[in-house]
Write a protein that holds these residues in place. Structure first.
Motif, PDB file in Angstrom:
ATOM      1  N   LEU A 100       1.031  -1.605  -0.230  1.00 26.50           N
ATOM      2  CA  LEU A 100      -0.552  -0.154   0.195  1.00 26.50           C
ATOM      3  C   LEU A 100       0.629   1.429   0.330  1.00 26.50           C
ATOM      4  O   LEU A 100       0.391   2.833  -0.336  1.00 26.50           O
ATOM      5  CB  LEU A 100      -0.701  -0.219   0.808  1.00 26.50           C
ATOM      6  N   SER A 101       2.103   1.289   0.710  1.00 24.86           N
ATOM      7  CA  SER A 101       2.506   2.532   1.163  1.00 24.86           C
ATOM      8  C   SER A 101       3.253   2.922  -0.657  1.00 24.86           C
ATOM      9  O   SER A 101       3.859   3.663  -0.860  1.00 24.86           O
ATOM     10  CB  SER A 101       3.689   2.096   2.192  1.00 24.86           C
ATOM     11  N   ALA A 102       4.101   1.834  -0.890  1.00 22.06           N
ATOM     12  CA  ALA A 102       4.634   2.027  -2.502  1.00 22.06           C
ATOM     13  C   ALA A 102       3.594   2.106  -3.222  1.00 22.06           C
ATOM     14  O   ALA A 102       4.290   3.568  -4.204  1.00 22.06           O
ATOM     15  CB  ALA A 102       4.629   0.479  -3.215  1.00 22.06           C
ATOM     16  N   ALA A 103       2.390   1.952  -3.496  1.00 26.29           N
ATOM     17  CA  ALA A 103       1.743   2.284  -4.355  1.00 26.29           C
ATOM     18  C   ALA A 103       0.989   3.678  -4.352  1.00 26.29           C
ATOM     19  O   ALA A 103       1.017   4.542  -5.139  1.00 26.29           O
ATOM     20  CB  ALA A 103      -0.059   1.053  -4.206  1.00 26.29           C
ATOM     21  N   SER A 104       1.462   3.891  -2.831  1.00 30.55           N
ATOM     22  CA  SER A 104       1.247   5.835  -2.737  1.00 30.55           C
ATOM     23  C   SER A 104       2.094   6.141  -2.685  1.00 30.55           C
ATOM     24  O   SER A 104       2.193   7.460  -3.587  1.00 30.55           O
ATOM     25  CB  SER A 104       1.112   5.754  -1.008  1.00 30.55           C
ATOM     26  N   LEU A 105       3.554   5.421  -2.816  1.00 31.37           N
ATOM     27  CA  LEU A 105       4.263   6.544  -3.452  1.00 31.37           C
ATOM     28  C   LEU A 105       4.429   6.507  -5.381  1.00 31.37           C
ATOM     29  O   LEU A 105       4.751   7.591  -5.510  1.00 31.37           O
ATOM     30  CB  LEU A 105       6.033   5.891  -2.902  1.00 31.37           C
ATOM     31  N   ALA A 106       3.833   5.688  -5.391  1.00 26.21           N
ATOM     32  CA  ALA A 106       3.644   5.340  -7.113  1.00 26.21           C
ATOM     33  C   ALA A 106       3.218   6.210  -7.396  1.00 26.21           C
ATOM     34  O   ALA A 106       3.039   7.540  -8.187  1.00 26.21           O
ATOM     35  CB  ALA A 106       3.637   4.332  -7.337  1.00 26.21           C
ATOM     36  N   ALA A 107       1.760   7.065  -6.591  1.00 35.85           N
ATOM     37  CA  ALA A 107       0.730   8.002  -6.498  1.00 35.85           C
ATOM     38  C   ALA A 107       1.080   9.488  -6.621  1.00 35.85           C
ATOM     39  O   ALA A 107       0.964  10.335  -7.728  1.00 35.85           O
ATOM     40  CB  ALA A 107      -0.550   6.953  -5.698  1.00 35.85           C
ATOM     41  N   THR A 108       1.945   9.715  -6.094  1.00 35.31           N
ATOM     42  CA  THR A 108       3.196  10.482  -5.160  1.00 35.31           C
ATOM     43  C   THR A 108       3.864  11.402  -6.264  1.00 35.31           C
ATOM     44  O   THR A 108       3.422  11.830  -7.508  1.00 35.31           O
ATOM     45  CB  THR A 108       3.203  10.528  -4.051  1.00 35.31           C
ATOM     46  N   VAL A 109       4.271  10.573  -7.178  1.00 32.65           N
ATOM     47  CA  VAL A 109       4.968  10.328  -8.145  1.00 32.65           C
ATOM     48  C   VAL A 109       4.818  11.238  -9.551  1.00 32.65           C
ATOM     49  O   VAL A 109       5.049  11.782 -10.740  1.00 32.65           O
ATOM     50  CB  VAL A 109       6.147   9.584  -8.709  1.00 32.65           C
ATOM     51  N   TRP A 110       3.880  10.077  -9.869  1.00 32.02           N
ATOM     52  CA  TRP A 110       2.661  10.519 -11.261  1.00 32.02           C
ATOM     53  C   TRP A 110       1.819  11.318 -10.801  1.00 32.02           C
ATOM     54  O   TRP A 110       1.437  12.536 -11.371  1.00 32.02           O
ATOM     55  CB  TRP A 110       1.723   9.499 -11.002  1.00 32.02           C
ATOM     56  N   LEU A 111       1.136  12.033  -9.625  1.00 28.80           N
ATOM     57  CA  LEU A 111       0.886  13.324  -9.032  1.00 28.80           C
ATOM     58  C   LEU A 111       1.317  14.745  -9.464  1.00 28.80           C
ATOM     59  O   LEU A 111       1.605  15.792 -10.647  1.00 28.80           O
ATOM     60  CB  LEU A 111       0.548  13.603  -7.916  1.00 28.80           C
ATOM     61  N   ILE A 112       2.840  14.403  -9.509  1.00 28.61           N
ATOM     62  CA  ILE A 112       3.900  15.531  -9.483  1.00 28.61           C
ATOM     63  C   ILE A 112       4.151  15.553 -10.787  1.00 28.61           C
ATOM     64  O   ILE A 112       4.140  16.761 -11.125  1.00 28.61           O
ATOM     65  CB  ILE A 112       5.425  14.946  -8.762  1.00 28.61           C
ATOM     66  N   ALA A 113       4.260  14.608 -11.757  1.00 32.35           N
ATOM     67  CA  ALA A 113       4.284  14.803 -13.272  1.00 32.35           C
ATOM     68  C   ALA A 113       2.882  15.304 -13.930  1.00 32.35           C
ATOM     69  O   ALA A 113       3.038  16.686 -14.655  1.00 32.35           O
ATOM     70  CB  ALA A 113       4.215  13.388 -13.699  1.00 32.35           C
ATOM     71  N   LEU A 114       2.237  14.694 -13.519  1.00 33.96           N
ATOM     72  CA  LEU A 114       0.473  15.635 -14.120  1.00 33.96           C
ATOM     73  C   LEU A 114      -0.068  17.027 -13.400  1.00 33.96           C
ATOM     74  O   LEU A 114      -0.114  17.483 -13.960  1.00 33.96           O
ATOM     75  CB  LEU A 114      -0.683  14.397 -13.188  1.00 33.96           C
ATOM     76  N   THR A 115       0.734  17.430 -11.949  1.00 27.33           N
ATOM     77  CA  THR A 115       0.289  18.656 -11.988  1.00 27.33           C
ATOM     78  C   THR A 115       1.808  19.082 -12.901  1.00 27.33           C
ATOM     79  O   THR A 115       1.222  21.065 -12.944  1.00 27.33           O
ATOM     80  CB  THR A 115       0.451  18.831 -10.346  1.00 27.33           C
ATOM     81  N   ARG A 116       2.375  19.235 -12.874  1.00 28.58           N
ATOM     82  CA  ARG A 116       3.182  19.526 -13.534  1.00 28.58           C
ATOM     83  C   ARG A 116       3.238  20.028 -15.081  1.00 28.58           C
ATOM     84  O   ARG A 116       3.211  21.529 -15.494  1.00 28.58           O
ATOM     85  CB  ARG A 116       4.974  19.030 -13.464  1.00 28.58           C
ATOM     86  N   LYS A 117       2.524  19.186 -15.376  1.00 27.65           N
ATOM     87  CA  LYS A 117       1.624  19.187 -16.979  1.00 27.65           C
ATOM     88  C   LYS A 117       0.493  20.049 -16.692  1.00 27.65           C
ATOM     89  O   LYS A 117       1.144  20.946 -17.912  1.00 27.65           O
ATOM     90  CB  LYS A 117       1.340  17.765 -17.092  1.00 27.65           C
ATOM     91  N   ALA A 118      -0.068  20.461 -15.925  1.00 26.83           N
ATOM     92  CA  ALA A 118      -1.262  20.928 -14.874  1.00 26.83           C
ATOM     93  C   ALA A 118      -1.081  22.574 -15.537  1.00 26.83           C
ATOM     94  O   ALA A 118      -1.465  23.510 -16.333  1.00 26.83           O
ATOM     95  CB  ALA A 118      -1.906  21.200 -14.160  1.00 26.83           C
TER      96      ALA A 118
END
Length: 390
Positions: free
Chosen positions: A370-388
């Motif tokens: 679960l924690s590793a999935a949270s880390l993956a979600a955080t990295v994904w969000l960083i990429a998405l918000t930079r794109k936004a």
């Protein structure tokens, strides 16, 4: 220079006394949530309940909490910030008093739901307002606010232990009195709306990108609350299984919750120097490493304490990031707060099902996933918000 100071002051939604009262409000909701479990023996004796029936009090409280978040979010645009908070405190006062003096169990459950509605209103209202109400200090103030929830969560069981489970009514009654008093402390909450992306002339994100960012935040919050509740619920059982005494296991779990509270105070100066997304990335990586260390029996108690320290800033630090990433999505904050409540209720039994299949020794592994999935979600969000923002 004077103009800058005036704009800064005008942009703050809380006077200093109102901010202090809001922290007291979070002590209150933390305490009320934590009272239900220790009160179970008294409830069973008072109403002749089975353990599962007595547990319905907390379930109705959380159900009311989710409903309160969504309901108050839906009407927030039509009422003032002060009215939202005053109505929420009033619901908690009526619900707490009703639960304390209920003539029968169905009445008590209705009161728990009513108090939960107020709980949800305060959880949503203060988190949302603190996320936009202190300018560049909002992230720091959110961590201070949520740390007071942890203080209340420690005080609640301590109060029941002092009074005795049979006198739980006095504890709920005291909570009702405090909620009523806090209604009088909402006068310093202002109602000017925060500036949106449109009012600043910023280009809003496309609908598809907006949806992906919102889904990412929902996943981040559900996963983090799942880890938080999972450690709190299963740490003592895992520690006993690997050889620790029941006393040591219970003490280690208390340390976990204390670290979760302390971490929110400790992160405050860090939030003034680093962006929320950087802090969340470090937190996700840190709690994943700590959960892997929990696989080593000799290190497990300290490792779980480390999880509490790293997970502490996630909930309050993520909200300002959400507001800056999706300023045009007015209901995003309410959805992630509601999702976090649902995650907190659903995670322990779901983890229990996984433990039945793989055994107690697998608790750190399941939580690491679960924690590793949270880390993956955080990295994904960083990429998405930079794109936004580009």
């Amino acid at each position: 220079m004077t103009d800058t100071l005036t704009k800064t002051a005008a942009g703050r939604l809380f006077s200093r006394p109102a901010a202090v009262a809001s922290c007291a409000g979070f002590v209150l909701i933390g305490m009320l949530q934590a009272l239900y479990g220790p009160a179970v023996p008294g409830l069973r004796e008072e109403y002749g309940l089975t353990p599962s029936a007595a547990g319905l009090g907390l379930s109705l409280h959380f159900t009311g909490g989710v409903a309160g978040v969504l309901a108050f979010n839906a009407i927030h645009s039509r009422i003032s910030n002060r009215s939202l908070l005053a109505a929420s405190y009033a619901l908690m006062a009526v619900g707490g008093a009703g639960f304390a003096f209920a003539p029968n169990w169905p009445f008590a459950l209705a009161a728990a739901f009513l108090g939960g509605l107020g709980f949800g209103g305060i959880d949503y209202g203060l988190n949302q307002l603190f996320a936009v109400g202190f300018g560049n200090r909002s992230t720091a103030m959110l961590n201070v606010l949520n740390a007071h929830f942890g203080i209340g969560a420690v005080l609640g069981p301590a109060l029941i232990a002092w009074l005795g489970p049979g006198d739980y009514a006095y504890a709920f009654g005291a909570g009702a009195v405090l909620a009523g008093a806090l209604i009088l402390c909402t006068g310093g909450v202002r109602s000017q709306p925060p500036r949106t992306a449109q009012s600043l002339g910023e280009k809003p994100a496309s609908g598809g990108l907006l949806s992906r960012v919102l889904v990412g935040f929902l996943a981040l919050y559900i996963l983090n609350v799942a880890v938080e509740a999972g450690v709190g619920g299963w740490e003592p059982t895992h520690l006993e299984t690997v050889g620790y005494s029941a006393t040591v296991a219970a003490s280690a779990t208390s340390v976990y919750w204390l670290m979760l509270t302390a971490g929110r105070f400790l992160v405050v100066p860090i939030t003034l120097r680093y962006a929320p997304e950087r802090i969340l990335a470090v937190c996700a990586a840190g709690m994943t490493v700590c959960l892997l260390l929990a696989l080593i029996p000799g290190a497990a108690p300290v490792a779980y304490a480390g999880v509490g320290l790293f997970i502490a800033p996630v909930f309050p630090t993520g909200l300002p990031w959400l507001n800056s990433a999706l300023p045009q999505a007015k209901r995003a904050g309410a959805w992630v707060i509601a999702a976090s409540m649902i995650g907190g209720v659903a995670a322990p039994p779901l983890l229990g099902a996984g433990i039945e299949v793989s055994g107690i020794h697998a608790v750190p592994w399941l939580l690491t996933v679960l924690s590793a999935a949270s880390l993956a979600a955080t990295v994904w969000l960083i990429a998405l918000t930079r794109k936004a923002s580009s």
